[in-house]
Design a protein around this motif. Sequence first.
Motif, PDB file in Angstrom:
ATOM      1  N   UNK A  48      34.738  -6.939  27.490  1.00  0.00           N
ATOM      2  CA  UNK A  48      35.765  -7.733  28.178  1.00  0.00           C
ATOM      3  C   UNK A  48      36.919  -6.829  28.587  1.00  0.00           C
ATOM      4  N   UNK A  49      37.374  -6.997  29.828  1.00  0.00           N
ATOM      5  CA  UNK A  49      38.529  -6.259  30.323  1.00  0.00           C
ATOM      6  C   UNK A  49      39.612  -7.242  30.757  1.00  0.00           C
ATOM      7  N   UNK A  50      40.867  -6.895  30.508  1.00  0.00           N
ATOM      8  CA  UNK A  50      42.013  -7.686  30.957  1.00  0.00           C
ATOM      9  C   UNK A  50      42.945  -6.785  31.755  1.00  0.00           C
TER      10      UNK A  50
ATOM     11  N   UNK B 100      52.369   0.347  39.336  1.00  0.00           N
ATOM     12  CA  UNK B 100      51.704   0.776  38.100  1.00  0.00           C
ATOM     13  C   UNK B 100      50.857  -0.382  37.569  1.00  0.00           C
ATOM     14  N   UNK B 101      49.607  -0.107  37.283  1.00  0.00           N
ATOM     15  CA  UNK B 101      48.678  -1.123  36.784  1.00  0.00           C
ATOM     16  C   UNK B 101      48.061  -0.622  35.484  1.00  0.00           C
ATOM     17  N   UNK B 102      47.971  -1.494  34.499  1.00  0.00           N
ATOM     18  CA  UNK B 102      47.345  -1.135  33.227  1.00  0.00           C
ATOM     19  C   UNK B 102      46.326  -2.199  32.843  1.00  0.00           C
ATOM     20  N   UNK B 103      45.482  -1.875  31.912  1.00  0.00           N
ATOM     21  CA  UNK B 103      44.442  -2.803  31.488  1.00  0.00           C
ATOM     22  C   UNK B 103      44.040  -2.499  30.048  1.00  0.00           C
ATOM     23  N   UNK B 104      43.456  -3.478  29.414  1.00  0.00           N
ATOM     24  CA  UNK B 104      42.936  -3.325  28.057  1.00  0.00           C
ATOM     25  C   UNK B 104      41.524  -3.892  28.015  1.00  0.00           C
ATOM     26  N   UNK B 105      40.778  -3.542  26.990  1.00  0.00           N
ATOM     27  CA  UNK B 105      39.411  -4.061  26.893  1.00  0.00           C
ATOM     28  C   UNK B 105      38.796  -3.776  25.541  1.00  0.00           C
ATOM     29  N   UNK B 106      37.716  -4.446  25.271  1.00  0.00           N
ATOM     30  CA  UNK B 106      36.991  -4.252  24.011  1.00  0.00           C
ATOM     31  C   UNK B 106      35.609  -4.854  24.154  1.00  0.00           C
TER      32      UNK B 106
ATOM     33  N   UNK C 207      27.793  -4.812  31.399  1.00  0.00           N
ATOM     34  CA  UNK C 207      29.088  -4.976  32.049  1.00  0.00           C
ATOM     35  C   UNK C 207      29.598  -6.401  31.883  1.00  0.00           C
ATOM     36  N   UNK C 208      30.898  -6.523  31.646  1.00  0.00           N
ATOM     37  CA  UNK C 208      31.540  -7.831  31.645  1.00  0.00           C
ATOM     38  C   UNK C 208      32.027  -8.179  33.039  1.00  0.00           C
ATOM     39  N   UNK C 209      32.668  -9.333  33.183  1.00  0.00           N
ATOM     40  CA  UNK C 209      33.158  -9.778  34.481  1.00  0.00           C
ATOM     41  C   UNK C 209      34.426  -9.049  34.897  1.00  0.00           C
ATOM     42  N   UNK C 210      34.777  -9.224  36.175  1.00  0.00           N
ATOM     43  CA  UNK C 210      35.981  -8.601  36.711  1.00  0.00           C
ATOM     44  C   UNK C 210      37.223  -9.375  36.297  1.00  0.00           C
ATOM     45  N   UNK C 211      38.291  -8.645  36.052  1.00  0.00           N
ATOM     46  CA  UNK C 211      39.613  -9.217  35.797  1.00  0.00           C
ATOM     47  C   UNK C 211      40.529  -8.724  36.915  1.00  0.00           C
ATOM     48  N   UNK C 212      41.057  -9.652  37.737  1.00  0.00           N
ATOM     49  CA  UNK C 212      41.759  -9.294  38.967  1.00  0.00           C
ATOM     50  C   UNK C 212      43.224  -9.699  38.916  1.00  0.00           C
ATOM     51  N   UNK C 213      44.086  -8.822  39.427  1.00  0.00           N
ATOM     52  CA  UNK C 213      45.511  -9.123  39.578  1.00  0.00           C
ATOM     53  C   UNK C 213      45.923  -8.791  41.006  1.00  0.00           C
ATOM     54  N   UNK C 214      46.998  -9.414  41.449  1.00  0.00           N
ATOM     55  CA  UNK C 214      47.451  -9.269  42.839  1.00  0.00           C
ATOM     56  C   UNK C 214      48.944  -8.979  42.878  1.00  0.00           C
ATOM     57  N   UNK C 215      49.350  -8.155  43.808  1.00  0.00           N
ATOM     58  CA  UNK C 215      50.766  -7.950  44.073  1.00  0.00           C
ATOM     59  C   UNK C 215      50.974  -7.793  45.575  1.00  0.00           C
ATOM     60  N   UNK C 216      52.043  -8.359  46.082  1.00  0.00           N
ATOM     61  CA  UNK C 216      52.394  -8.251  47.501  1.00  0.00           C
ATOM     62  C   UNK C 216      53.706  -7.481  47.617  1.00  0.00           C
ATOM     63  N   UNK C 217      53.713  -6.475  48.455  1.00  0.00           N
ATOM     64  CA  UNK C 217      54.893  -5.648  48.638  1.00  0.00           C
ATOM     65  C   UNK C 217      55.535  -5.978  49.984  1.00  0.00           C
TER      66      UNK C 217
END
Length: 290
Positions: free
Chosen positions: A183-185, A203-209, A269-279
């Motif tokens: 799993x990824x977040x 800057x983007x970060x993620x965690x998983x296990x 593989x686990x599923x995708x974890x998606x984030x969005x940002x608009x500049x």
Amino acid sequence: MTRSASSRPFARLASRLAAPLLIGLLAASIAAPATASAADLTISQAEQLMVDLLNANRKAAGLVPVRVDTRLMEIARARSTDMAKKHYFSHSQPDGRNVFDILNAKHITWYGAGEIIAWNNYPTLELSTHNADSQWMNSPGHKAIVLSSTLNYVGVGLAIDTSNGKKMWTAVYIKGPDRTGAVSTTNKPVVTAGPTAASKKVSVSWTGADVKLQVLTSGFHSWAVERRTDGGAWTRMWTGTTLGSLALNLPAGHKYEFRTAARDKAGNWGGWSTVTTTLPMPIGAIGTGR
């Protein structure tokens, strides 16, 4: 009914429990209608409830929940359907096969396995689910399978014998290789000033296990990281990285999406974890494109 498959030929570890221990009768205080209530669960909802109840039993005993295996779900449903259509109640099918034969015929790798079955004629699927779970947990042999410390995957199947309203339940357990992806977040991007007025530092970060199984957890391996701009094609940035963050200087005036997925050491593989940002483009700034 359990069997070990650590070597061939397979050695039976415990004798099959007598069928009467599994039979649940309608409580005298409940009158059984011909059909279930319109507000009742669907069969798939009842199966999911049963999985939840079985895992609640495990959690209460300090055990790791078993994971659902779609192949075992298919087998359990077929077993219940066969009993319902052919009006029998047994670990052995009329064709002489049992669940171990079926697991082998479907080329499923297993090192130990067990099957528990139950029937009742409670008027709703919700009541039937709770009753079957109660039957299993009040029978030492069946409870031992539900609370096994060596089994890690399960499939549950429910079918209704339309000739008499019996609800036929099957749960198939195995000890098998890890098939559950990690799993990824992906965390929300942090945006700060960029090198120019028309850019930003993102800057983007993620965690998983890896998902913990009762036994045979493979362990975490790595991430894949992708991004896209303004809804375009995804671009792979990293495959197999163990890094947990990145920082990019990106042009303003665009929508950016980042996603991560995690892999375990078995290659799942686990599923995708998606984030969005608009500049947004600063007032008076000149865009620099992508």
